[in-house]
Design an enzyme around this catalytic site. Structure first.
Site, PDB file in Angstrom:
ATOM      1  N   HIS A  92      10.242  -3.203  39.031  1.00 22.49           N
ATOM      2  CA  HIS A  92      10.590  -3.980  40.228  1.00 22.49           C
ATOM      3  C   HIS A  92       9.836  -3.479  41.453  1.00 22.49           C
ATOM      4  O   HIS A  92       9.523  -2.291  41.580  1.00 22.49           O
ATOM      5  CB  HIS A  92      12.103  -3.997  40.474  1.00 22.49           C
ATOM      6  CG  HIS A  92      12.744  -2.683  40.782  1.00 22.49           C
ATOM      7  ND1 HIS A  92      12.834  -2.182  42.061  1.00 22.49           N
ATOM      8  CD2 HIS A  92      13.374  -1.781  39.980  1.00 22.49           C
ATOM      9  CE1 HIS A  92      13.489  -1.025  42.034  1.00 22.49           C
ATOM     10  NE2 HIS A  92      13.821  -0.755  40.783  1.00 22.49           N
ATOM     11  N   ASP A  95      10.781  -4.034  44.760  1.00 23.34           N
ATOM     12  CA  ASP A  95      11.539  -3.760  45.981  1.00 23.34           C
ATOM     13  C   ASP A  95      11.985  -2.308  46.042  1.00 23.34           C
ATOM     14  O   ASP A  95      12.178  -1.643  45.020  1.00 23.34           O
ATOM     15  CB  ASP A  95      12.746  -4.690  46.115  1.00 23.34           C
ATOM     16  CG  ASP A  95      13.758  -4.522  44.992  1.00 23.34           C
ATOM     17  OD1 ASP A  95      13.344  -4.411  43.819  1.00 23.34           O
ATOM     18  OD2 ASP A  95      14.980  -4.500  45.279  1.00 23.34           O
ATOM     19  N   ASP A 136      11.448   4.792  42.934  1.00 27.77           N
ATOM     20  CA  ASP A 136      12.274   3.766  42.303  1.00 27.77           C
ATOM     21  C   ASP A 136      11.954   2.437  42.970  1.00 27.77           C
ATOM     22  O   ASP A 136      12.500   2.132  44.029  1.00 27.77           O
ATOM     23  CB  ASP A 136      13.757   4.123  42.465  1.00 27.77           C
ATOM     24  CG  ASP A 136      14.702   3.113  41.853  1.00 27.77           C
ATOM     25  OD1 ASP A 136      14.236   2.255  41.074  1.00 27.77           O
ATOM     26  OD2 ASP A 136      15.902   3.170  42.166  1.00 27.77           O
ATOM     27  N   GLU A 162      15.547  -6.237  42.663  1.00 27.24           N
ATOM     28  CA  GLU A 162      16.353  -5.577  41.641  1.00 27.24           C
ATOM     29  C   GLU A 162      17.450  -4.735  42.269  1.00 27.24           C
ATOM     30  O   GLU A 162      18.566  -4.648  41.736  1.00 27.24           O
ATOM     31  CB  GLU A 162      15.452  -4.709  40.753  1.00 27.24           C
ATOM     32  CG  GLU A 162      16.134  -4.135  39.521  1.00 27.24           C
ATOM     33  CD  GLU A 162      16.794  -2.767  39.754  1.00 27.24           C
ATOM     34  OE1 GLU A 162      17.490  -2.296  38.850  1.00 27.24           O
ATOM     35  OE2 GLU A 162      16.590  -2.182  40.844  1.00 27.24           O
ATOM     36  N   GLU A 163      17.147  -4.113  43.390  1.00 23.57           N
ATOM     37  CA  GLU A 163      18.100  -3.189  44.009  1.00 23.57           C
ATOM     38  C   GLU A 163      19.352  -3.891  44.535  1.00 23.57           C
ATOM     39  O   GLU A 163      20.363  -3.236  44.802  1.00 23.57           O
ATOM     40  CB  GLU A 163      17.430  -2.415  45.149  1.00 23.57           C
ATOM     41  CG  GLU A 163      16.285  -1.511  44.719  1.00 23.57           C
ATOM     42  CD  GLU A 163      16.746  -0.302  43.917  1.00 23.57           C
ATOM     43  OE1 GLU A 163      17.950  -0.207  43.617  1.00 23.57           O
ATOM     44  OE2 GLU A 163      15.884   0.536  43.588  1.00 23.57           O
ATOM     45  N   ASP A 189      11.824   2.024  34.570  1.00 23.51           N
ATOM     46  CA  ASP A 189      12.653   2.133  35.766  1.00 23.51           C
ATOM     47  C   ASP A 189      13.694   3.238  35.639  1.00 23.51           C
ATOM     48  O   ASP A 189      14.761   3.182  36.252  1.00 23.51           O
ATOM     49  CB  ASP A 189      13.337   0.773  36.021  1.00 23.51           C
ATOM     50  CG  ASP A 189      14.043   0.689  37.365  1.00 23.51           C
ATOM     51  OD1 ASP A 189      13.711   1.490  38.263  1.00 23.51           O
ATOM     52  OD2 ASP A 189      14.938  -0.158  37.507  1.00 23.51           O
ATOM     53  N   HIS A 233      17.013   6.515  45.898  1.00 27.25           N
ATOM     54  CA  HIS A 233      17.806   5.957  47.006  1.00 27.25           C
ATOM     55  C   HIS A 233      18.090   7.002  48.087  1.00 27.25           C
ATOM     56  O   HIS A 233      19.069   6.887  48.818  1.00 27.25           O
ATOM     57  CB  HIS A 233      19.140   5.373  46.508  1.00 27.25           C
ATOM     58  CG  HIS A 233      18.992   4.230  45.561  1.00 27.25           C
ATOM     59  ND1 HIS A 233      19.953   3.244  45.438  1.00 27.25           N
ATOM     60  CD2 HIS A 233      17.999   3.888  44.691  1.00 27.25           C
ATOM     61  CE1 HIS A 233      19.550   2.351  44.526  1.00 27.25           C
ATOM     62  NE2 HIS A 233      18.361   2.746  44.064  1.00 27.25           N
TER      63      HIS A 233
END
Length: 418
Positions: free
Chosen positions: A80, A82, A144, A178-179, A201, A384
């Protein structure tokens, strides 16, 4: 820098955070189109075919099969584009730190040292004497999942430059949002010509997931009855009070901070409102289908109890499904996706560890839509967070592992009875 490191350092500097407050639009942020454009251009430069970046920032492109593998099914590799909205994600400034032990210092922000200690991440001890990519501490790194993006792109570059390396047609699929739970939902899998694949991922090298949480999001709306507080006796219903009671009735030992492994949880994520109206947001997670259904039922049962006390309609619960445990859909025909991944890790010196993912991947959606996609590690840590990092060697070894992995799909599977 090696190719994968150069790509990673370049990709993380493209702002592409998603926005949980704009779920009605895909992508949720225009800046994800910037990342999509970069990847489409890179895929074309590698000689990929059918390259497309669509109006929703989905990017796909196919690298043709090596000689002798042209008739075999294509393999999807998905990541992903994002970045998480859980930490500052704009203006990422990556740099490489030579780690000599102790605390890994990402940077100093407003006089505060942003660091990760071995107590927080025991794996740090494995990386003494190695180079590690960090942000400057003011933003997350976006490993990520731009580590996964860079690893897939570096693999395609290697295969393109070395046509003798065996592989089926490889479909690269890069998806937005995705997040925030959207991810691969609009990916047109029927056009990919593949019968399986992998998301890239995960986290620490060797971790492999073909099982993940089932997930839903619950919105709890509490409606109070307001009158002048001087005349409130037996009339007022304070929404804040009722919301507090709702939260206290959710089992305290089943919150994320008290669970691990295969234990599910209820997680309150947001609260807004006043004495008149309060909205609570929760995410609900569990691996077991029956336990997951019980959790959703618990939310409704608590609401029913409070409505019996304060009046019908005081508490409303709305539950939105997000994704399901992909293990529910893996069958005997999908076993080679698992076996090949474990073998490829061992062949590059990584002992794989099969772990249930305490989160979701695009693979969960794809698997339930008929394209089985277990999840491979990227080598990143502290996702994150402004303390996010990824060792250089982990990026490089992952590309080596992917090379070994795709080679296994360049041989036709044995037919029944062979």
């Amino acid at each position: 820098m090696t190719d994968v490191v150069e790509r990673f350092m370049r990709y993380v500097q493209v702002d592409s955070a998603s926005d949980p407050d704009n779920l009605e639009q895909t992508p949720s942020t225009e800046r994800q189109h910037d990342m999509a454009s970069v990847l489409a251009e890179d895929l074309r430069a590698l000689g990929c075919q059918n390259v497309r970046a669509d109006e929703h920032a989905y990017v796909t492109g196919t690298l043709g099969a090596s000689a002798g593998a042209e008739g075999l099914p294509a393999l999807v590799l998905c990541a992903h584009i994002d970045s998480s909205p859980d930490a500052p994600a704009s203006g990422v400034r990556p740099h490489i730190v030579r780690y000599e032990g102790g605390a890994l210092v990402s940077g100093i922000v407003d006089g505060e040292v942003i660091q990760t200690t071995p107590e927080q991440v025991p794996d740090l001890e494995k990386f003494v004497g190695e180079d590690i990519v960090c942000s400057d501490g003011s933003t997350l790194l976006s490993a990520d999942d731009k580590a996964g993006v860079a690893e897939i792109m570096a693999l395609l570059a290697r295969l393109s430059a070395n046509p003798e390396l065996p592989h089926p047609a490889i479909v690269a699929a890069f998806v937005p949002d995705e997040e925030i739970g959207h991810g691969a939902s609009l990916l047109k899998i029927e056009e990919l010509g593949a019968c399986g694949g992998y998301t890239v991922d995960g986290e620490a090298l060797g971790e492999f997931n073909y099982e993940c949480f089932s997930a839903s999001e619950a919105t709890v709306s509490v409606h109070g009855v307001m009158v002048h507080p001087g005349a409130a006796k037996d009339v007022m219903v304070n929404a804040i009070t009722v919301a507090s009671e709702f939260q206290q009735m959710i089992p305290a030992w089943e919150r994320p901070e008290h669970t691990c492994g295969r234990e599910g949880f209820f997680h309150p994520t947001d609260i807004t409102g006043s004495a008149s109206d309060v909205t609570l947001s929760y995410i609900i997670r569990d691996f077991d289908a029956a336990a997951f259904a019980r959790r959703e039922r618990t939310m409704r049962d608590v609401a029913a109890f409070l409505n019996a006390r304060y009046g019908e309609g005081t508490v409303e619960v709305s539950i939105r499904p997000q994704y399901r445990n992909m293990a529910e859909k893996f069958g005997p025909d999908d076993q080679r996706l698992i076996d090949f991944a474990l073998e490829a890790n061992r062949e590059v010196g990584i002992e794989p560890v099969v772990v249930p993912a305490r989160g979701g991947t695009d693979g969960a959606q794809l698997t339930f839509r008929g394209l089985p996609c277990p999840n491979l590690a990227t080598g990143g840590y502290n996702a994150h967070s402004v303390r996010e990092f990824v060792p250089v060697r982990s990026l490089e070894v992952t590309v080596d592992m992917l090379e070994r992995l795709v080679a296994k799909f360049a041989v036709a599977p044995a037919s029944a009875g062979e």
